[in-house]
Every structure is written in C-alpha cells, then in structure tokens.
Design a protein around this motif. Structure first.
Motif, PDB file in Angstrom:
ATOM      1  N   LEU A   1     -48.687   5.508 -20.881  1.00 27.10           N
ATOM      2  CA  LEU A   1     -49.234   6.713 -22.102  1.00 27.10           C
ATOM      3  C   LEU A   1     -51.005   6.632 -21.454  1.00 27.10           C
ATOM      4  O   LEU A   1     -51.301   5.611 -21.762  1.00 27.10           O
ATOM      5  N   TYR A   2     -50.699   8.234 -21.442  1.00 26.58           N
ATOM      6  CA  TYR A   2     -52.882   7.736 -21.594  1.00 26.58           C
ATOM      7  C   TYR A   2     -52.989   9.849 -21.998  1.00 26.58           C
ATOM      8  O   TYR A   2     -52.564  11.128 -21.876  1.00 26.58           O
ATOM      9  N   PRO A   3     -54.527  10.244 -21.886  1.00 27.63           N
ATOM     10  CA  PRO A   3     -54.430  11.066 -22.400  1.00 27.63           C
ATOM     11  C   PRO A   3     -54.679  12.364 -20.899  1.00 27.63           C
ATOM     12  O   PRO A   3     -55.291  11.682 -19.906  1.00 27.63           O
ATOM     13  N   ASP A   4     -53.923  13.401 -21.997  1.00 30.93           N
ATOM     14  CA  ASP A   4     -54.390  14.053 -20.708  1.00 30.93           C
ATOM     15  C   ASP A   4     -55.400  14.115 -20.323  1.00 30.93           C
ATOM     16  O   ASP A   4     -56.681  14.428 -21.363  1.00 30.93           O
ATOM     17  N   SER A   5     -56.141  14.709 -19.172  1.00 23.67           N
ATOM     18  CA  SER A   5     -57.691  14.999 -18.879  1.00 23.67           C
ATOM     19  C   SER A   5     -57.396  16.164 -17.162  1.00 23.67           C
ATOM     20  O   SER A   5     -56.556  15.855 -16.511  1.00 23.67           O
ATOM     21  N   VAL A   6     -58.367  17.082 -17.221  1.00 24.49           N
ATOM     22  CA  VAL A   6     -58.147  18.044 -15.871  1.00 24.49           C
ATOM     23  C   VAL A   6     -59.914  18.663 -15.510  1.00 24.49           C
ATOM     24  O   VAL A   6     -60.336  18.941 -16.195  1.00 24.49           O
ATOM     25  N   VAL A   7     -59.993  18.425 -14.079  1.00 30.54           N
ATOM     26  CA  VAL A   7     -61.144  19.117 -13.980  1.00 30.54           C
ATOM     27  C   VAL A   7     -60.326  20.017 -12.631  1.00 30.54           C
ATOM     28  O   VAL A   7     -59.247  20.283 -12.362  1.00 30.54           O
ATOM     29  N   GLY A   8     -61.354  21.469 -13.110  1.00 36.32           N
ATOM     30  CA  GLY A   8     -60.942  22.873 -12.590  1.00 36.32           C
ATOM     31  C   GLY A   8     -61.920  23.760 -11.770  1.00 36.32           C
ATOM     32  O   GLY A   8     -62.971  23.398 -11.909  1.00 36.32           O
ATOM     33  N   THR A   9     -61.469  24.036 -10.502  1.00 33.72           N
ATOM     34  CA  THR A   9     -62.280  25.322 -10.184  1.00 33.72           C
ATOM     35  C   THR A   9     -62.427  26.243 -10.532  1.00 33.72           C
ATOM     36  O   THR A   9     -62.935  26.836 -10.249  1.00 33.72           O
ATOM     37  N   ASP A  10     -62.399  26.171 -11.938  1.00 30.45           N
ATOM     38  CA  ASP A  10     -62.789  28.361 -12.086  1.00 30.45           C
ATOM     39  C   ASP A  10     -63.639  27.008 -13.696  1.00 30.45           C
ATOM     40  O   ASP A  10     -63.159  26.560 -14.534  1.00 30.45           O
TER      41      ASP A  10
ATOM     42  N   GLU B   1     -50.542  26.791 -22.595  1.00 29.81           N
ATOM     43  CA  GLU B   1     -49.129  27.499 -23.400  1.00 29.81           C
ATOM     44  C   GLU B   1     -48.071  26.473 -22.028  1.00 29.81           C
ATOM     45  O   GLU B   1     -47.072  25.959 -22.881  1.00 29.81           O
ATOM     46  N   TYR B   2     -48.586  25.997 -21.064  1.00 28.30           N
ATOM     47  CA  TYR B   2     -47.269  25.245 -20.024  1.00 28.30           C
ATOM     48  C   TYR B   2     -47.686  24.177 -18.860  1.00 28.30           C
ATOM     49  O   TYR B   2     -47.208  22.936 -19.492  1.00 28.30           O
ATOM     50  N   LEU B   3     -48.516  24.249 -18.774  1.00 32.44           N
ATOM     51  CA  LEU B   3     -49.153  23.201 -17.986  1.00 32.44           C
ATOM     52  C   LEU B   3     -49.620  21.756 -19.151  1.00 32.44           C
ATOM     53  O   LEU B   3     -49.792  20.246 -17.971  1.00 32.44           O
ATOM     54  N   GLY B   4     -50.548  22.211 -19.476  1.00 38.58           N
ATOM     55  CA  GLY B   4     -51.254  21.170 -20.505  1.00 38.58           C
ATOM     56  C   GLY B   4     -49.617  20.068 -21.108  1.00 38.58           C
ATOM     57  O   GLY B   4     -49.239  19.891 -22.014  1.00 38.58           O
ATOM     58  N   ARG B   5     -50.637  18.731 -21.021  1.00 42.08           N
ATOM     59  CA  ARG B   5     -49.759  17.771 -21.422  1.00 42.08           C
ATOM     60  C   ARG B   5     -49.656  17.130 -22.697  1.00 42.08           C
ATOM     61  O   ARG B   5     -49.199  17.129 -23.502  1.00 42.08           O
ATOM     62  N   VAL B   6     -51.444  17.576 -22.903  1.00 37.98           N
ATOM     63  CA  VAL B   6     -52.087  15.953 -24.248  1.00 37.98           C
ATOM     64  C   VAL B   6     -51.880  14.405 -23.662  1.00 37.98           C
ATOM     65  O   VAL B   6     -52.929  14.369 -23.987  1.00 37.98           O
ATOM     66  N   VAL B   7     -51.048  14.223 -23.944  1.00 39.90           N
ATOM     67  CA  VAL B   7     -50.665  13.415 -23.735  1.00 39.90           C
ATOM     68  C   VAL B   7     -50.086  13.052 -22.527  1.00 39.90           C
ATOM     69  O   VAL B   7     -48.432  13.306 -22.726  1.00 39.90           O
ATOM     70  N   PHE B   8     -49.929  12.048 -21.582  1.00 37.66           N
ATOM     71  CA  PHE B   8     -49.115  11.633 -19.583  1.00 37.66           C
ATOM     72  C   PHE B   8     -47.913  10.270 -20.644  1.00 37.66           C
ATOM     73  O   PHE B   8     -48.648   9.375 -21.721  1.00 37.66           O
TER      74      PHE B   8
ATOM     75  N   MET C   1     -60.975  26.155 -21.283  1.00 34.58           N
ATOM     76  CA  MET C   1     -60.564  26.835 -22.473  1.00 34.58           C
ATOM     77  C   MET C   1     -59.235  25.686 -23.512  1.00 34.58           C
ATOM     78  O   MET C   1     -58.740  25.423 -24.387  1.00 34.58           O
ATOM     79  N   ILE C   2     -58.523  24.372 -21.798  1.00 35.07           N
ATOM     80  CA  ILE C   2     -57.694  23.380 -22.457  1.00 35.07           C
ATOM     81  C   ILE C   2     -58.820  22.630 -23.437  1.00 35.07           C
ATOM     82  O   ILE C   2     -58.318  21.835 -24.202  1.00 35.07           O
ATOM     83  N   ASP C   3     -59.950  23.032 -23.517  1.00 33.31           N
ATOM     84  CA  ASP C   3     -60.299  21.655 -24.314  1.00 33.31           C
ATOM     85  C   ASP C   3     -59.884  22.438 -26.029  1.00 33.31           C
ATOM     86  O   ASP C   3     -59.891  20.857 -27.330  1.00 33.31           O
ATOM     87  N   GLY C   4     -59.340  23.374 -26.267  1.00 32.67           N
ATOM     88  CA  GLY C   4     -59.122  24.047 -27.418  1.00 32.67           C
ATOM     89  C   GLY C   4     -57.952  22.686 -27.690  1.00 32.67           C
ATOM     90  O   GLY C   4     -57.009  22.843 -28.926  1.00 32.67           O
ATOM     91  N   LEU C   5     -57.394  23.056 -26.260  1.00 31.30           N
ATOM     92  CA  LEU C   5     -56.018  22.134 -26.904  1.00 31.30           C
ATOM     93  C   LEU C   5     -55.942  20.550 -27.666  1.00 31.30           C
ATOM     94  O   LEU C   5     -55.256  19.672 -27.648  1.00 31.30           O
ATOM     95  N   GLY C   6     -57.419  19.959 -27.165  1.00 30.83           N
ATOM     96  CA  GLY C   6     -57.850  18.457 -26.951  1.00 30.83           C
ATOM     97  C   GLY C   6     -57.544  18.315 -26.039  1.00 30.83           C
ATOM     98  O   GLY C   6     -57.069  16.142 -25.987  1.00 30.83           O
ATOM     99  N   VAL C   7     -57.377  18.691 -24.622  1.00 29.56           N
ATOM    100  CA  VAL C   7     -57.598  18.278 -23.303  1.00 29.56           C
ATOM    101  C   VAL C   7     -58.832  17.828 -22.789  1.00 29.56           C
ATOM    102  O   VAL C   7     -59.488  19.455 -23.227  1.00 29.56           O
ATOM    103  N   ALA C   8     -59.249  16.995 -22.271  1.00 31.92           N
ATOM    104  CA  ALA C   8     -60.725  16.887 -22.099  1.00 31.92           C
ATOM    105  C   ALA C   8     -60.336  17.639 -20.835  1.00 31.92           C
ATOM    106  O   ALA C   8     -59.643  17.086 -19.248  1.00 31.92           O
ATOM    107  N   GLY C   9     -61.114  18.481 -20.331  1.00 35.02           N
ATOM    108  CA  GLY C   9     -61.363  19.136 -19.019  1.00 35.02           C
ATOM    109  C   GLY C   9     -62.052  20.950 -19.141  1.00 35.02           C
ATOM    110  O   GLY C   9     -63.136  20.914 -19.412  1.00 35.02           O
ATOM    111  N   TRP C  10     -62.712  20.259 -18.081  1.00 39.86           N
ATOM    112  CA  TRP C  10     -64.285  21.447 -17.207  1.00 39.86           C
ATOM    113  C   TRP C  10     -64.456  21.920 -15.919  1.00 39.86           C
ATOM    114  O   TRP C  10     -63.024  21.135 -15.189  1.00 39.86           O
ATOM    115  N   GLY C  11     -64.866  22.823 -15.419  1.00 45.45           N
ATOM    116  CA  GLY C  11     -65.196  22.725 -14.350  1.00 45.45           C
ATOM    117  C   GLY C  11     -65.739  21.891 -13.562  1.00 45.45           C
ATOM    118  O   GLY C  11     -67.254  21.784 -13.708  1.00 45.45           O
ATOM    119  N   VAL C  12     -65.615  21.925 -11.861  1.00 45.09           N
ATOM    120  CA  VAL C  12     -66.005  21.399 -10.990  1.00 45.09           C
ATOM    121  C   VAL C  12     -66.421  22.386 -10.046  1.00 45.09           C
ATOM    122  O   VAL C  12     -66.027  24.067  -9.990  1.00 45.09           O
TER     123      VAL C  12
END
Length: 998
Positions: free
Chosen positions: A300-309, A287-294, A314-325
């Motif tokens: 300009l470049y796509p948002d992407s994220v790795v998380g420790t959970d 709802e807040y942190l996801g940029r989709v595009v920086f 869940m952010i993949d549903g917004l079209g942001v490439a993200g996964w747990g590490v």
C-alpha cells in the motif's frame, strides 16, 4: 534466481553500480544513472505489477477486469536477474545477496500490516507513525506524501536515509532549498505532449540500436496513461450532429498521429492510450484514473503522478500529489529516472465561511488565483485547510487545484477527508476500495477528519480567505490572474480601451471607441462594436468537471429561453464536456435542450477553445473585425486567456464560469454592467436582467442531487475501455522499431541523437553570440511555441505548402508536435510576439543583427546557425509561464539558441531548457537588460567553465559584450543532476548513455 519483487529493483541496482565510475559530484545519488521508481523486496514494487502492454480493445480479458482494480489494466512479469547481474560485475553478486531480502531495507522496522475491519488485512505499508518522530506530526500533508515515497524507495543508492531525514526536518531544511529525489507512482500524458514523448522514445530506441545496445531497454518502467484530448477542433457548432462531424474531421486530420499513438500502445510496455472522444485528460484522471492509494499485490502506498500538462494539478483536489513537468522530464521518469526537485516550501491557505448565494466555484478560483499570485508561490506547494473545507465539494476543490499554474504554485493540495471519500463513491469506486483508502490514510496520518481536534501543522507562510467575501468576477482581458469583479466590469473595459497597449490596454482612440461595424450574416443585418462577443465557449477541465457550474449554465439557458432571450447567431457558441458523464447528467436534468436552443450544442469531448482549438469564425464576422480594427471578445470557461491563444481575431479574452459564459453570450458584449443594464428584452417587451435568469445555489444543488448519479460514471468508464469504431479500425504494425516515413508532415525522426557517441560532449562555450530576440516580461510558452492555428504566411505554412499540403489541411501546431521540422519553424511564430529589436512592431519577426534585415525568427535563426554563430535570448520576468510545453525548449535548441538570460523563469520551462542543453541565466536582483543598457545589438560571451567539475548549482558567472559591458548572472542549474544532464547535452542523451552501459 528469481526476484519476485520487481524489475525496478534490478534496474536500481544495475544502474547505480554501472554509473558508479562517474565522479565529480559530492552526492552519490547524483552519480547514478537513470533508475526506476522504487526498490522493494516484499511482494512487489509499484512499477512491477504494471509491466505489460496496454491497449484498448487488446483482449476480452482486459475489459473484464474489475472497474476499480488498483492494478488497473496491467499485468506482472516475473524477472530473471541473476545471470544479468553477474555479467555486469562481481560486486553485484554481493549486492544481489544484500538486497534480496526485506531484512536489509533501511526502514524495515516500520513495515507493518494494515488490518481489515472484518478480519484479515488490506496489505502492508511503511508506517510514518512508527518512526515515533514528533516532527512528522507537524508536517504538511503534502510533505508527508514526499516522505512516504522516500522511505518506501530508500535503497541508499538513489534515495538515501539522508534524503529521508531532509524531508522529516522539512521545517528547517526547506528554507535552505535542499535537493531531494522523488519517484512518482505514474506518469500522465495528453496527445499534444504525448506524441513527441512517444516520438522521442521511438527515436531513443533507434539510438540504442545504433550504439549497438538493446533497443528494448527503452520502455516505460512506471504506468503511463495517455489521453487523446487535445486534437478536436470546434469546426461544426450549433448542430445536433456536431460531435460526430467534429470527430470525423479530427480523425481525417490526425489519422497518422492516432495510428502512431496506437502503435506506441502496443510497441511499448506499460502504456495505456485512451482514445479520442473520451474526455479531457484531467477530468478522466479525476473521475477514473486516480487511485488515491495504490494496493499493488499487498503493498500500500499513496498515489502520485507527474504529467506533461501543467494542469495535472487538478488531481490535487482528490488528495493525490500531482503536478506538471516538462515532456523531457516525463520521458526520463518513464524510463526510471527519479525526479530531482528542491524540497518546496508550503503555503498554508486557511478557508473559512461559506460562499454566498449565486457565487460559483469559478469566482472562487479566480479570487484565489489573484491572492496567491500576489503572495508569490512559484516553486511552492499550497495546502488548503480550515472549517471552510466542509463547504467545498470535491469538484470545487478540483477547480481550485486545476489553476495552480495560473497562481504559480507547483501544487494546490487538498488532503483527503470525508468529502473526498464521498466523491470516490459517487464516481464508481467500490465500497471496499474506499474503505481501504480511508484505513490506509488514517493509519499513516494522511487523512483529515474535521470532526476531530486538529493537530497544528507548520507552514512556510499563511494565508486566509473568508469564502463569504468572494464575489462574482471574471478575469482578463489577457491574463488569468487579472481578476475583475463583475460589478466593475464595464468601467474596467473602458479603461482597457483607453490604456496604452499592454496586459490591460488596447489604446483605442476616444473618437473610435463607439465605432459600429455593420455587416451581413447569412443575409441578415448584423453589427459589431468594441467588446462584442464573437466566441462563447463552455470548455476546459477547470469547469466541465464541476456539475454545479455546468448545470448552473443549463439553468441560465433554461430561464433565458422561458423569457424569450436568444443568443445572436453570429456568436460562435460551443459546449465541450470533459467526459461523457456531463452529457448524461445534462440529459437527465433536461437542461441540454435549453443549452441547444441557445447554440451551446455539444461539439466534442476535449480541450477545444481553451487551448486554441476554437476553429474558424464565420468569414463575414472575421472580415468585420479585421477591416474595422474591432477589439472583439471571447468569453470562455477556461484557465488560459493569453493574447493570441483563443483565436487570432479575439484580442480580448475573458475567463468566466459556465453560467456567465451563457450570460455574456446572451448580452452579446462584455461592455455591460450586469447590475444596472439589461441583458436583453423578453418576449413580453420588458427588460431582462442577469438577476432574472441567475439560479440560486439551492436550485443548482437540487438539480445536482437528482441528476448526477454513480451509475453514470460506471457506465461511462466501462464503455471508454472499448474505444470507438474509428479508433478500433486503425491498423498498426507490430514492429518494436518505428518505420519512419520521410514524407510525413506529422511524424518525423528528430535529429537529437544524430552522430551520438558514448562520450558526453561536456559544457559548450558561448562566445560572441548574437541576440536572437529581446523580450520584456511575461513571455509565455504560447509566445514561444504556439499551439493554435498555423498562420498562412508563417515559415511552417511555407514548409507545408512546399510539400503539397493545402491550407485547409494545415491543422494546428499542437497536432503536428511529432514533426520537429514544423515545430522548429513554429517556434516564436506567435503573431502577438513583442520583440524589442523591432522597436514596437508586433509579430513573429526579428532583426538579423549582422545585416540589419528584418526576417522571420526561424529564418534569422537558420542564417545564424548556417554561419556557425551562437545565439542567446534576453528576457524579463516570468519567462516561459503558461502551459508546460517541451517544444518551448526543443524549438529554441533546434534554432541554435545556447542560453536564455532572464529576470526569472517559470519552474517547468527552466527545467525543460536544461533538459535540452540550453543554459538558463538570471540577472541579479534589480537588474535586467534595460537597467544594464543592453539593446540586443551586442554580441555576448558567457564565461562559463568548460569543465563540468568546475560548475556548481546556482553559481555566478560573468557575461561580457563586444562593446565593453560586463555583468554578473546566476546560472540556473538548480541541482547536481541538472549539471549531469547539461554535461551530456541534455536529459535524453544522458539516459541513453547510461542505459547503453547495462
């Protein structure tokens, strides 16, 4: 000289050259020391714009920033690099000249402008269409994001043109399991995994200091967002004051941890900490942190994220490439180390049709989970497409993406389309920002417009689901992918009572299945049976981010109230939203009052029951369960239901949609056929069935339309930046080095770097090792590193009691992850642990092989360790599945485990083992401990070369035992980079040594 681009660029050059003396790997990239995520020489790099200390309430200027600024809460720092470069090597003077202009970027020819519709430009970007390569048009959208990152970050040091070619040729290279580097735009943490990450960073600063180097080199080089959401427990329920009461208890228990995190937000650059009481990390991200595009200073470049959970997906549903590490990988990523990953296969999942009336997104995700689990998607991306996409809201997509770990995929990706853009506007993103996002993604062929003819994309394999075939269901009683259609639930439950103990069995004798346990609850007669619901929790990011199921639950509660139904008072009911937005729309709809009437008062904003923070159940209820050996049930709208996770006394745990959670609470049992048996008796004396209180899809849609408004998101997230009184009152020192308190039972300096020198230790031999534990299949991280309550008879409890901590103040394992002494004792302390060495006995014990004594796992491990004896673990398939937990690797390492030999590993956990210097080995196909006749009473020697140059990723090694057995295993070092980590004794020593050389 000044390079306006980035400190990241400098780091990349410095690290590449400073580590070029290493040899032994064929790939230049594998020689490189940790580096920052990108090297840019136009305008600014992604990381550079964000360098700056970030803390809530730090300054009035912070709060005055535009709500959806794409340089969110960060500031840029110019960097002087000339003297530093020349001090390292004369070669770098030439590199400085070589890389100081954009003209030298390998892909300068595709760097182009993105015009605004009304004139001017949004910025510049690396254009994939400008490559004029027809292979790109066939690439899955998820792979295009990897491709853009590789092109943008290509410096021919950490990312080479060969890496870019591998990704473009994905159709041919992915089946070969080729390695690529990936540099995410940002890192996401929650507090359970965030505290040990910050502890490790603080400890690394001390290690740098001890090595005579600059401790301030230890700083995040990419944006780091840490949301405190895992600490709130459900202590107070069924009260209007529950939120405040639980938060006060949360701060009492965790004041020291919270102060430490607040110190970290000021001591480390580029770290944002979202205070407790704000929401669940993945919902806040959505709802807040996801940029989709920086848009970083015109780049300009796509948002992407790795998380420790693991549910970062869940952010993949917004079209942001993200996964747990793993937390260990995330720490290295923060410090600029690129992620080394195998280029994944992509499963194309086509959706068609439309969900039937009354079927929820939860029913859909449990169905998808079962399908994908059966198909086999571990280590792969899943990409959804098809006409059915238009029928799924963004929240529905996020629900499906959230459960990627449950179906085993790295990502469950939904490319951006018009539904995504509508959600961005709903959640408060400005029209200009949404316009920029759409324009960029369309220009770079990353946007799906279902109104236009679709270019056929190539996938590794294909699946299809007609949404109209999805039916109401739940999952359990012990695994999220064990789906049960609602119409079959009663029969399935009785099968579980009959079946032998296992994932679908409790082995209750026929004559005991009708047992009734009578007891007194608050002076009133009460009773429990097998299947009685004692916990009903609307919880977890999976569902609380979805207005349709949350408002659906409210409608069920409303209809039940109107008909005179009431939830039994001894059932522990709770509602824990993922953000304050949920509270606002439940209030506006008028449905919260009905949820309150059924006991579902809001208890806090965090993960709660889904991660084991369910709190205590009433003593009389607990006694009735224990004294009568009742198989009690919990029903929750979560994503995990592994045994022992939700609550020690609920052996049956079912995942269900929020409306079904309310329904099962009203029924009071899971032993019910909702189609043919009434939930209860109404005030008119007539039977009430589920169909009488179940809302239609149209009813829910009307309430969503009138109650969920953009202003709710704006108001929630404008106030979130101000913190709360309890957080703002925490005072922390301004030192850059942390002052460790030796008496603290929450924060403790770990021993990872004691006696560390600049020379890598090299591979360690494993000779005549004893088997610490012998496991079967599906040992989860919950078994290895429990996140729930600390059992009164556990080694961790003994440690706390010896230090004057009363039992009521034990808190949870998760809350004490910043203390290695407690976590080492909590490793393998799950009361449901099944260890074959115990011949059927369940619990956190093992056999000390030399003496035959039965000891706690920790005590046995310490006895081996003090005697200088190595240990190994034998395991079956899917070892380490479940939530990503760095302590599931750190704990065994501190217990002295040198290797794990398993049939297969969960992706993140295998990586974490490598990161802590533990050798992961896989039995050959068709073999395991049982087929090889291994009992765990043998001593094991692993014939791994002691020279790192003689080890290759995925090579075979021989394992022999002291009783003459010999078998071959595959060493699961999957990349050359992982071999480098192993050579250094782990990823963190590797980072420190390389940073110290600068």
């Amino acid at each position: 000289m000044y390079i306006t681009a980035s400190s990241t660029a400098t780091s990349s050059i410095l690290r590449a050259v400073s580590s070029s003396s290493r040899s032994g790997f064929s790939s230049l990239r594998s020689l490189l020391s940790p580096s920052s995520p990108s090297t840019h020489f136009v305008g600014s790099s992604p990381a550079a714009s964000f360098l700056g200390r970030r803390s809530f309430g730090a300054s009035p200027g912070f709060r005055s920033l535009p709500r959806w600024s794409h340089c969110l809460h960060r500031r840029s720092i110019p960097l002087r690099v000339g003297p530093q470069i020349r001090a390292v090597s004369p070669v770098l003077e030439r590199l400085e000249k070589t890389f100081s202009t954009m003209a030298e970027h390998p892909f300068k020819g595709i760097f182009t402008s993105l015009p605004k519709p009304g004139g001017g430009e949004f910025g510049k970007f690396y254009s994939l269409p400008a490559l004029n390569d027809p292979r790109i048009d066939k690439l899955p959208y998820s792979i295009r994001i990897l491709l853009e990152s590789a092109i943008r970050n290509c410096d021919n040091f950490q990312v080479t043109k060969e890496d870019v070619e591998k990704i473009i040729d994905w159709e041919n290279t992915a089946p070969k399991q080729v390695e690529i580097p990936f540099k995410p735009a940002r890192v996401l943490l929650q507090d359970f995994t965030g505290v040990p990450a910050v502890v490790d960073l603080a400890c690394m600063r001390d290690a740098m200091n001890n090595l005579g180097s600059d401790s301030n080199k230890i700083n995040p080089l990419v944006p780091v967002d840490l949301v405190i959401d895992h600490s709130v427990q459900v202590d107070v329920t069924r009260s209007e004051n529950a939120v405040q009461a639980n938060m006060e208890l949360e701060f009492q228990r965790n004041k020291e941890r919270f102060a430490f995190l607040k110190w970290g937000s000021t001591a480390f650059q580029n770290m944002l900490v979202v205070p407790p009481g704000s929401g669940i990390v993945h919902q806040v991200n959505l709802e807040y942190l996801g940029r989709v595009v920086f848009n970083t200073k015109g780049l300009l470049y796509p948002d992407s994220v790795v998380g420790t959970d693991s549910h970062t997906t869940m952010i993949d549903g917004l079209g942001v490439a993200g996964w747990g590490v793993g937390g260990i990988e995330a720490e290295a990523a923060m410090l600029g180390q690129p992620l080394s990953m195998v280029l994944p296969g992509v499963v194309g999942f086509k959706l068609s049709g439309k969900l039937r009336d009354g079927v929820t997104a939860t029913d859909l995700v449990l169905t998808v989970t079962q399908i994908l689990r059966k198909h086999g998607v571990v280590g792969k991306f899943v990409e959804f497409y098809g006409d059915g996409m238009s029928e799924l809201s963004l929240a529905d997509r996020a629900t499906i993406a959230n459960m990627s770990p449950e179906y085993g995929a790295t990502m469950g990706f939904f490319p951006v389309d018009h539904v995504t853009l509508q959600y961005l506007k709903l959640t408060g993103r400005s029209d200009e920002t949404v316009s920029m996002i759409e324009s960029y993604l369309r220009a770079n062929k990353m946007f799906v417009d279902y109104n236009e003819p679709q270019q056929e994309r190539v996938y590794s394999s294909y699946l299809e689901l007609d949404l109209s075939g999805v039916e109401p269901c739940i999952s359990g009683p012990k695994r999220p992918h064990d789906r049960v259609p609602l119409k079959e639930m009663k029969a399935d439950w009785h099968s579980c009572l009959d079946n032998t103990v296992g994932f679908k069995g409790f082995a209750i004798p026929k004559e005991a299945q009708d047992k009734v346990a009578k007891f007194s609850f608050d002076g009133q007669p009460a009773e429990l049976k097998h299947g009685s619901v004692v916990i009903a929790a609307i919880t977890s990011c999976t569902n609380t981010s979805n207005p349709s199921v949350m408002l659906g639950a409210g409608l069920v509660a409303k209809k039940a109230c109107e008909l005179g139904l009431k939830v039994k008072p001894w059932i522990k009911t709770s509602l824990a939203p993922g953000s304050g937005v949920v509270t606002k729309y439940l209030a506006k709809s008028g449905l919260q009052e009905y949820l309150n009437e059924q006991g579902f008062h809001i208890v806090g904003y965090g993960c709660t029951t889904c991660i084991g923070n369910s709190g205590e159940i009433n003593e009389s209820v607990g006694a009735a369960i224990s004294e009568n050996d009742i198989v009690a049930a919990a029903v929750l709208s979560g994503n995990r239901n592994f045994e022992g996770r939700v609550h020690p006394l609920t052996r049956a745990n079912y995942l269900a949609s929020p409306p079904l959670v309310v329904a099962y609470a009203l029924a009071g049992t899971v032993d019910i056929d909702f189609n043919n048996e009434p939930i209860g008796t109404g005030k008119d004396g007539k039977n009430v069935f589920l169909r009488d209180i179940w809302p239609s899809t149209e009813e829910i849609a009307e309430v969503v339309q009138s109650s969920v408004l953009p202003d709710m998101f704006r108001a929630t997230y404008e106030s979130i930046t101000k913190g709360n009184p309890m957080w703002n009152q925490l005072s922390v020192p301004a030192n850059s080095l942390y002052s460790w308190d030796p008496n603290s039972t929450y924060i403790h300096e770990p021993p990872y770097f004691k006696g560390m020198t600049m020379d890598p230790p090299g591979p360690h031999s494993v000779k005549d090792a004893y088997c610490l534990l012998n496991f079967g299949d599906s040992i989860t991280t919950d078994h290895i590193s429990p996140a729930g309550s600390i059992h009164k008879d556990s080694p961790a409890a003994k440690f706390l009691l010896e230090r004057g901590v009363e039992r009521k103040d034990f808190n949870s394992y998760g809350s004490r992850r910043g203390n290695d002494e407690i976590m080492a004792r909590g490793t393998f302390a799950n009361i449901r642990l099944v260890n074959k060495l115990l011949n059927g006995e369940v619990g956190p014990k093992t056999i000390h092989i030399p003496t035959g004594e039965k000891l706690s796992v920790y005590d046995a491990a310490m006895r081996y360790k003090s005697a200088g004896q190595d240990t190994v673990i034998l395991a079956g398939a899917e070892y380490g599945s479940g939530s990503s937990r760095d302590w599931a690797a750190k704990g065994p390492m501190l217990q002295g485990v040198k290797a794990v030999i398993a049939k297969s590993f969960e992706r993140i956990h295998r990586s974490n083992l490598v990161g802590m210097g533990i050798v992961p080995l896989c039995f050959k196909a068709g073999e395991d401990a049982d087929t090889l006749g291994l009992t765990g009473h043998e001593r094991y020697t692993i014939h791994l070369p002691t020279n790192i140059l003689e080890i290759r990723p995925g090579q075979d090694v021989t394992v022999t035992t002291d009783n003459g057995k010999s078998f071959t295993c595959t060493v699961r070092f999957d990349t050359e980079v992982e071999l480098a980590y192993y050579n250094h004794g782990g990823i963190l020593p590797y980072v420190i040594r390389n940073l110290s050389k600068q």
